[in-house]
Design a protein around this motif. Structure first.
Motif, short mmCIF file in Angstrom:
data_model
loop_
_atom_site.label_atom_id
_atom_site.label_comp_id
_atom_site.label_asym_id
_atom_site.label_seq_id
_atom_site.Cartn_x
_atom_site.Cartn_y
_atom_site.Cartn_z
N ALA A 85 29.88 -28.49 9.35
CA ALA A 85 30.03 -27.34 10.25
C ALA A 85 31.22 -27.52 11.18
N ILE A 86 31.76 -26.38 11.57
CA ILE A 86 32.79 -26.28 12.60
C ILE A 86 32.24 -25.25 13.59
N PHE A 87 32.28 -25.56 14.87
CA PHE A 87 31.78 -24.62 15.87
C PHE A 87 32.90 -24.18 16.79
N LYS A 88 32.79 -22.95 17.26
CA LYS A 88 33.73 -22.41 18.25
C LYS A 88 32.92 -21.87 19.41
N LEU A 89 33.34 -22.24 20.62
CA LEU A 89 32.67 -21.74 21.82
C LEU A 89 33.32 -20.43 22.25
N GLU A 90 32.53 -19.37 22.24
CA GLU A 90 32.99 -18.07 22.70
C GLU A 90 32.82 -17.94 24.21
N GLU A 91 31.66 -18.38 24.70
CA GLU A 91 31.37 -18.23 26.12
C GLU A 91 30.29 -19.22 26.53
N LYS A 92 30.37 -19.68 27.76
CA LYS A 92 29.37 -20.59 28.33
C LYS A 92 28.83 -19.93 29.59
N ILE A 93 27.49 -19.80 29.65
CA ILE A 93 26.89 -19.21 30.85
C ILE A 93 25.75 -20.10 31.34
N VAL A 94 25.54 -20.08 32.65
CA VAL A 94 24.42 -20.81 33.23
C VAL A 94 23.32 -19.79 33.47
N ALA A 95 22.18 -20.01 32.82
CA ALA A 95 21.05 -19.10 32.94
C ALA A 95 19.86 -19.89 33.49
N GLY A 96 19.59 -19.74 34.76
CA GLY A 96 18.53 -20.52 35.38
C GLY A 96 18.93 -21.98 35.40
N GLU A 97 18.07 -22.80 34.87
CA GLU A 97 18.35 -24.24 34.84
C GLU A 97 18.96 -24.70 33.52
N ASP A 98 19.19 -23.76 32.62
CA ASP A 98 19.69 -24.14 31.31
C ASP A 98 21.01 -23.43 31.02
N THR A 99 21.98 -24.16 30.54
CA THR A 99 23.25 -23.58 30.13
C THR A 99 23.09 -23.02 28.73
N GLN A 100 23.70 -21.87 28.49
CA GLN A 100 23.69 -21.27 27.16
C GLN A 100 25.11 -21.17 26.65
N LEU A 101 25.26 -21.44 25.37
CA LEU A 101 26.56 -21.39 24.72
C LEU A 101 26.55 -20.30 23.65
N HIS A 102 27.54 -19.41 23.71
CA HIS A 102 27.69 -18.43 22.63
C HIS A 102 28.59 -19.09 21.59
N LEU A 103 27.99 -19.41 20.45
CA LEU A 103 28.69 -20.19 19.43
C LEU A 103 28.92 -19.39 18.15
N LEU A 104 30.07 -19.63 17.57
CA LEU A 104 30.37 -19.19 16.21
C LEU A 104 30.41 -20.44 15.35
N SER A 105 30.11 -20.30 14.07
CA SER A 105 30.17 -21.48 13.21
C SER A 105 30.72 -21.14 11.84
N ILE A 106 31.33 -22.14 11.25
CA ILE A 106 31.66 -22.13 9.83
C ILE A 106 30.79 -23.22 9.25
N THR A 107 29.86 -22.83 8.40
CA THR A 107 28.88 -23.78 7.87
C THR A 107 28.98 -23.84 6.35
N VAL A 108 29.07 -25.04 5.83
CA VAL A 108 29.10 -25.25 4.39
C VAL A 108 27.95 -26.19 4.04
N PRO A 109 26.94 -25.68 3.32
CA PRO A 109 25.83 -26.56 2.95
C PRO A 109 26.27 -27.58 1.91
N LYS A 110 25.67 -28.76 1.97
CA LYS A 110 25.93 -29.76 0.95
C LYS A 110 25.25 -29.34 -0.35
N VAL A 111 25.74 -29.88 -1.45
CA VAL A 111 25.12 -29.65 -2.75
C VAL A 111 23.72 -30.27 -2.70
#
Length: 133
Positions: A85-111
């Motif tokens: 996988a390759i991940f890209k961070l679109e946005e990071k927000i703090v929501a209450g006590e937990d940070t949330q990340l808006h992520l995009l991914s390029i995912t290639v499953p193994k054989v």
């Protein structure tokens, strides 16, 4: 057997090359979402937009790589137990006590073991004796 197939370098090489090529495309400035769409077209049911993910629920196998990203940055290729996988961070927000990340991914499953068996079965003649009289 599943673990052996997932760890077998020669079996996984084409999928590794696919994700490495995708990473190179992103690094040369191609749009992440476009590259993801191209890569995911070869697989069923893989989405590139993971939406907002709480940092507390991100698996340890890739948490350290994505939590250090700045907006717009991508990870290198990450080898996961069942894929790459390759991940890209679109946005990071703090929501209450937990940070949330808006992520995009390029995912290639193994054989998978199932794919290896299916491929093998296309090359041999299988006789079934169960149910014959």
């Amino acid at each position: 057997m599943t673990e052996a197939v997932l760890a077998h370098t020669d079996t996984q090489q084409p999928r590794k090359e696919l994700v490495d090529t995708a990473y190179a495309r992103v690094q040369t400035g191609e749009d992440f979402a476009t590259v993801a769409k191209d890569v995911h077209a070869g697989f069923d049911g893989i989405e590139s937009d993971l939406g907002y993910v709480k940092v507390s629920v991100i698996p340890a196998s890739w948490a350290s790589q994505v939590t250090t990203l700045e907006q717009g940055q991508t990870t290198q290729v990450i080898e996961l137990p069942e894929g790459y996988a390759i991940f890209k961070l679109e946005e990071k927000i703090v929501a209450g006590e937990d940070t949330q990340l808006h992520l995009l991914s390029i995912t290639v499953p193994k054989v998978s073991l199932e794919e290896v068996v299916d491929e093998y079965l296309t090359t041999v003649n299988v006789k079934r004796y169960v149910g014959e009289e």
